[in-house]
Write a protein that holds these residues in place. Structure first.
Motif, PDB file in Angstrom:
ATOM      1  N   PRO A 183       0.798  -1.288   0.112  1.00 12.68           N
ATOM      2  CA  PRO A 183      -0.043   0.009   0.045  1.00 12.68           C
ATOM      3  C   PRO A 183       0.660   1.163   0.021  1.00 12.68           C
ATOM      4  CG  PRO A 183       0.117  -1.237   2.064  1.00 12.68           C
ATOM      5  CD  PRO A 183       0.660  -2.140   1.130  1.00 12.68           C
ATOM      6  N   LEU A 184       2.025   0.971   0.264  1.00 14.79           N
ATOM      7  CA  LEU A 184       2.996   2.411   0.323  1.00 14.79           C
ATOM      8  C   LEU A 184       3.967   2.508  -1.051  1.00 14.79           C
ATOM      9  CD1 LEU A 184       3.820   2.699   4.319  1.00 14.79           C
ATOM     10  CD2 LEU A 184       2.288   4.149   2.567  1.00 14.79           C
ATOM     11  N   THR A 185       3.711   1.671  -1.982  1.00 14.48           N
ATOM     12  CA  THR A 185       4.580   1.451  -2.987  1.00 14.48           C
ATOM     13  C   THR A 185       4.374   2.855  -3.785  1.00 14.48           C
ATOM     14  OG1 THR A 185       4.271  -0.920  -3.291  1.00 14.48           O
ATOM     15  CG2 THR A 185       4.932   0.478  -5.453  1.00 14.48           C
ATOM     16  N   GLY A 186       5.545   3.283  -4.387  1.00 11.83           N
ATOM     17  CA  GLY A 186       5.607   4.845  -4.567  1.00 11.83           C
ATOM     18  C   GLY A 186       5.768   6.043  -3.802  1.00 11.83           C
ATOM     19  N   ARG A 187       5.770   5.594  -2.501  1.00 11.94           N
ATOM     20  CA  ARG A 187       5.512   6.554  -1.388  1.00 11.94           C
ATOM     21  C   ARG A 187       6.778   6.831  -0.666  1.00 11.94           C
ATOM     22  NH1 ARG A 187       1.258   9.924  -1.358  1.00 11.94           N
ATOM     23  NH2 ARG A 187      -0.946   8.735  -1.470  1.00 11.94           N
ATOM     24  N   ARG A 188       7.390   8.020  -0.656  1.00 12.20           N
ATOM     25  CA  ARG A 188       8.820   8.243  -0.106  1.00 12.20           C
ATOM     26  C   ARG A 188       8.447   8.721   1.358  1.00 12.20           C
ATOM     27  NH1 ARG A 188      13.248  12.418  -0.714  1.00 12.20           N
ATOM     28  NH2 ARG A 188      15.029  11.193  -0.843  1.00 12.20           N
ATOM     29  N   ILE A 189       9.104   7.867   2.302  1.00 11.47           N
ATOM     30  CA  ILE A 189       8.859   8.492   3.800  1.00 11.47           C
ATOM     31  C   ILE A 189      10.300   8.467   4.558  1.00 11.47           C
ATOM     32  CG2 ILE A 189       7.725   7.516   5.857  1.00 11.47           C
ATOM     33  CD1 ILE A 189       5.911   5.894   4.352  1.00 11.47           C
ATOM     34  N   LEU A 190      10.241   9.704   5.368  1.00 14.46           N
ATOM     35  CA  LEU A 190      11.389   9.977   6.147  1.00 14.46           C
ATOM     36  C   LEU A 190      11.196   9.228   7.537  1.00 14.46           C
ATOM     37  CD1 LEU A 190      14.022  11.471   7.165  1.00 14.46           C
ATOM     38  CD2 LEU A 190      12.464  13.481   7.352  1.00 14.46           C
ATOM     39  N   VAL A 191      12.252   8.636   7.926  1.00 12.63           N
ATOM     40  CA  VAL A 191      12.049   8.265   9.664  1.00 12.63           C
ATOM     41  C   VAL A 191      13.435   8.753  10.177  1.00 12.63           C
ATOM     42  CG1 VAL A 191      12.028   6.418  10.929  1.00 12.63           C
ATOM     43  CG2 VAL A 191      10.887   6.409   8.828  1.00 12.63           C
ATOM     44  N   THR A 192      13.222   9.369  11.287  1.00 15.26           N
ATOM     45  CA  THR A 192      14.419   9.694  12.048  1.00 15.26           C
ATOM     46  C   THR A 192      14.437   8.969  13.284  1.00 15.26           C
ATOM     47  OG1 THR A 192      13.597  11.559  13.500  1.00 15.26           O
ATOM     48  CG2 THR A 192      14.293  12.214  11.366  1.00 15.26           C
ATOM     49  N   ARG A 220      11.563  -0.581   9.125  1.00 14.24           N
ATOM     50  CA  ARG A 220      11.353  -2.050   8.629  1.00 14.24           C
ATOM     51  C   ARG A 220      10.045  -2.213   7.997  1.00 14.24           C
ATOM     52  NH1 ARG A 220      15.514  -5.213  12.608  1.00 14.24           N
ATOM     53  NH2 ARG A 220      17.386  -4.777  11.473  1.00 14.24           N
ATOM     54  N   ALA A 221       8.874  -1.679   9.285  1.00 13.05           N
ATOM     55  CA  ALA A 221       7.579  -1.984   8.775  1.00 13.05           C
ATOM     56  C   ALA A 221       7.323  -1.141   7.658  1.00 13.05           C
ATOM     57  CB  ALA A 221       6.699  -1.697   9.959  1.00 13.05           C
ATOM     58  N   LEU A 222       7.490  -0.085   7.325  1.00 11.02           N
ATOM     59  CA  LEU A 222       7.342   0.877   6.347  1.00 11.02           C
ATOM     60  C   LEU A 222       7.964   0.268   4.994  1.00 11.02           C
ATOM     61  CD1 LEU A 222       7.809   4.439   7.684  1.00 11.02           C
ATOM     62  CD2 LEU A 222       5.775   3.540   7.180  1.00 11.02           C
ATOM     63  N   THR A 223       9.001  -0.097   4.816  1.00 11.08           N
ATOM     64  CA  THR A 223       9.676  -0.781   3.533  1.00 11.08           C
ATOM     65  C   THR A 223       8.867  -2.071   3.381  1.00 11.08           C
ATOM     66  OG1 THR A 223      11.456  -1.906   4.984  1.00 11.08           O
ATOM     67  CG2 THR A 223      11.840   0.320   4.073  1.00 11.08           C
ATOM     68  N   ALA A 224       8.253  -2.834   4.342  1.00 13.44           N
ATOM     69  CA  ALA A 224       7.691  -3.753   4.402  1.00 13.44           C
ATOM     70  C   ALA A 224       6.430  -3.765   3.470  1.00 13.44           C
ATOM     71  CB  ALA A 224       7.208  -4.788   5.326  1.00 13.44           C
ATOM     72  N   LEU A 225       6.003  -2.379   3.586  1.00 14.38           N
ATOM     73  CA  LEU A 225       4.491  -2.150   2.823  1.00 14.38           C
ATOM     74  C   LEU A 225       4.914  -1.349   1.370  1.00 14.38           C
ATOM     75  CD1 LEU A 225       2.333  -0.648   5.954  1.00 14.38           C
ATOM     76  CD2 LEU A 225       2.463  -2.983   4.753  1.00 14.38           C
ATOM     77  N   GLY A 226       6.091  -1.382   0.981  1.00 12.45           N
ATOM     78  CA  GLY A 226       6.588  -0.866  -0.230  1.00 12.45           C
ATOM     79  C   GLY A 226       7.007   0.444  -0.171  1.00 12.45           C
ATOM     80  N   ALA A 227       7.297   1.267   0.927  1.00 11.28           N
ATOM     81  CA  ALA A 227       7.802   2.512   0.875  1.00 11.28           C
ATOM     82  C   ALA A 227       9.351   2.528   0.726  1.00 11.28           C
ATOM     83  CB  ALA A 227       7.491   3.066   2.413  1.00 11.28           C
ATOM     84  N   GLU A 228       9.437   3.597  -0.181  1.00 13.46           N
ATOM     85  CA  GLU A 228      11.092   4.137  -0.179  1.00 13.46           C
ATOM     86  C   GLU A 228      11.272   4.975   1.350  1.00 13.46           C
ATOM     87  OE1 GLU A 228      14.048   7.007  -2.378  1.00 13.46           O
ATOM     88  OE2 GLU A 228      11.873   6.557  -3.199  1.00 13.46           O
ATOM     89  N   VAL A 229      12.157   4.081   1.937  1.00 12.45           N
ATOM     90  CA  VAL A 229      12.376   4.954   3.401  1.00 12.45           C
ATOM     91  C   VAL A 229      13.898   5.596   3.522  1.00 12.45           C
ATOM     92  CG1 VAL A 229      12.823   4.470   5.698  1.00 12.45           C
ATOM     93  CG2 VAL A 229      10.800   3.431   4.570  1.00 12.45           C
ATOM     94  N   VAL A 230      13.830   6.874   3.814  1.00 16.89           N
ATOM     95  CA  VAL A 230      15.011   7.234   4.173  1.00 16.89           C
ATOM     96  C   VAL A 230      15.178   7.684   5.526  1.00 16.89           C
ATOM     97  CG1 VAL A 230      16.575   9.470   3.550  1.00 16.89           C
ATOM     98  CG2 VAL A 230      14.979   8.988   2.132  1.00 16.89           C
ATOM     99  N   PHE A 231      16.399   6.859   6.021  1.00 19.56           N
ATOM    100  CA  PHE A 231      16.284   6.915   7.552  1.00 19.56           C
ATOM    101  C   PHE A 231      17.706   7.651   8.223  1.00 19.56           C
ATOM    102  CE2 PHE A 231      17.984   4.141  11.181  1.00 19.56           C
ATOM    103  CZ  PHE A 231      16.709   3.970  11.944  1.00 19.56           C
ATOM    104  N   VAL A 232      17.295   8.662   8.901  1.00 23.48           N
ATOM    105  CA  VAL A 232      18.256   9.378   9.378  1.00 23.48           C
ATOM    106  C   VAL A 232      18.449   9.307  10.876  1.00 23.48           C
ATOM    107  CG1 VAL A 232      18.814  11.974   9.755  1.00 23.48           C
ATOM    108  CG2 VAL A 232      17.515  11.426   7.554  1.00 23.48           C
ATOM    109  N   THR A 233      19.746   8.605  11.176  1.00 19.60           N
ATOM    110  CA  THR A 233      19.710   8.231  12.544  1.00 19.60           C
ATOM    111  C   THR A 233      20.923   9.046  13.229  1.00 19.60           C
ATOM    112  OG1 THR A 233      20.207   6.331  13.634  1.00 19.60           O
ATOM    113  CG2 THR A 233      21.177   6.274  11.522  1.00 19.60           C
ATOM    114  N   GLY A 234      20.782   9.034  14.463  1.00 28.08           N
ATOM    115  CA  GLY A 234      22.291   9.372  15.326  1.00 28.08           C
ATOM    116  C   GLY A 234      22.617   8.115  15.610  1.00 28.08           C
ATOM    117  N   PRO A 235      23.783   8.315  16.557  1.00 33.22           N
ATOM    118  CA  PRO A 235      24.359   7.028  16.859  1.00 33.22           C
ATOM    119  C   PRO A 235      23.664   5.968  17.802  1.00 33.22           C
ATOM    120  CG  PRO A 235      25.379   9.081  18.139  1.00 33.22           C
ATOM    121  CD  PRO A 235      24.234   9.658  17.256  1.00 33.22           C
TER     122      PRO A 235
END
Length: 398
Positions: A183-192, A220-235
């Motif tokens: 359901p999220l195929t084609g969607r781009r989602i940011l996660v910090t 991981r849950a968002l990518t499993a639904l087809g999203a393109e995820v950009v994961f911005v993470t601290g240490p």
């Protein structure tokens, strides 16, 4: 299933190479076409004849085979597949991939391709845990390479721990996931995710008690639904999510710059525990301890990343989700935070020490939106992530 999907299977050297025979069998049964490539060391564990018989295809082995170069050069071979799978992926081959080396057919194919790559690592637990291997894994994940496994268990060498290659049926499932539309195929989602570290001097910093586990689970849950995820993470301590673009930062200012750099996105989930303050004028050298004298630290407020994105006039995501970690009056404080920041949803949780949530494997959250406050039962962080991802997919579809 995998009807008529073209899989380029690279088999590298290691005892787990014997599993590649069953992997080929299962892929063919699922309807995929398998083009096998073997490294020189792989041939020490399984024979090209066995691989070719199961794949019903020629096995490619030599970078300088003039006949193959005339009929199908390594560039064409690397790009004619729908997916490239490396199973097993040894520490050596992953190091070559991370550093961009190309000294044999397998590594050259991996460097020359623009096709998605899925790797199934297999190695001794000490090799898996080695800082060099972990650095290479982080690099590959940042480059968009997907991972399946490794599993934890007894090794051929007699040691126990992570490093066993995933079972063939697990790899087939991961391959199928690469092709499925959700359901999220084609969607781009940011996660910090994770904490930020605000330096006091070169050896000391201010931080929050965040493992980053919930942020990784959400990605991981968002990518499993087809999203393109950009994961911005601290240490963070938590593993980075597979199949996401990873952006590593340290400070709140760096996180804001990274977030601004990946916009626009369809939705943004701000699960990071960003430090509210930083030291004003952090020292370039270690502050020395002096008897009877305490250092005086001045503070400055860090940028408010959630509010900045929530209040964008142009390019605001369709859905902005913030997190509120509270120790008292959780719902009241989280509701006020949502109003103050201007985000659409707030995921609030009680992180009082007695809950065991901060750094633990479970979470108990309340979702605050225009509909009010909805408290969810306590559950594992993966389950929280899956429920949140489903809600995000539904909201974006409306």
């Amino acid at each position: 299933m995998l009807d008529n999907k073209r899989i380029l299977l690279i088999i590298s050297g290691g005892i787990a190479a014997y599993k590649s025979l069953d992997l080929i069998r299962q892929l063919r049964k699922a309807g995929a076409w398998v083009t096998p490539v073997m490294t020189g060391s792989a041939r020490e564990f399984v024979t090209p004849l066995s691989v070719s018989a199961l794949a019903e295809e020629k096995v490619y082995q030599d970078l300088f085979d003039l006949t193959d170069e005339a009929e199908m050069g390594h560039i064409e071979l690397s790009r004619s597949a729908d997916l490239i799978v490396v199973a097993p992926a040894t520490a050596n081959l992953m190091a070559k991939m991370a550093q961009g080396l190309a000294d044999d057919l397998a590594s050259t194919l991996l460097l020359a391709t623009d096709t998605q790559v899925l790797v199934a690592p297999a190695m001794n637990v000490r090799m898996w845990d080695h800082p060099a291997t972990q650095r290479n894994i982080a690099t590959l994940r940042a480059d968009g390479v997907s991972f399946v496994g490794p599993n934890e268990g007894e090794m051929a060498c007699g040691e126990f721990g992570p490093g066993r290659m995933s079972e063939p049926h697990e790899i087939v499932s991961a391959i199928q996931a690469e092709f499925e539309e959700g359901p999220l195929t084609g969607r781009r989602i940011l996660v910090t995710s994770g904490p930020t570290h605000e330096p006091i001097d070169p050896v000391r910093y201010i931080a929050n008690r965040s493992s980053g586990a919930q942020g990784t689970a959400i990605a991981r849950a968002l990518t499993a639904l087809g999203a393109e995820v950009v994961f911005v993470t601290g240490p963070a301590d938590a593993a980075r999510p597979d199949r996401a673009r990873i952006v590593e930062v340290e400070t709140a200012q760096e996180m804001l710059e990274a977030v601004e750099g990946v916009m626009p996105v369809d939705a943004a989930v701000f699960a990071a525990a960003v430090a509210d303050w930083r030291v004003d004028g952090a020292s370039d050298s270690k502050i020395k301890k002096q008897a009877g004298a305490l250092p005086t630290l001045g503070f400055k407020e860090n940028p408010d990343i959630l509010a900045t994105v929530s209040q964008l006039k142009q390019g605001r995501p369709d859905l902005v989700v913030g997190f509120a970690a509270e120790t008292d009056d959780v719902i009241a404080h989280a509701t006020a935070k949502r109003d103050r920041k201007g985000c659409d949803w707030i995921v609030a949780n009680d992180v009082s020490p007695e809950t065991g949530i901060m750094g633990g494997s479970e979470n108990a959250v309340t979702l605050i939106s225009d509909e009010g406050a909805e408290s969810w039962p306590r559950m594992g962080k993966d389950a929280v992530a899956e429920e949140l991802a489903a809600r995000i997919a539904k909201a974006l579809a409306e």
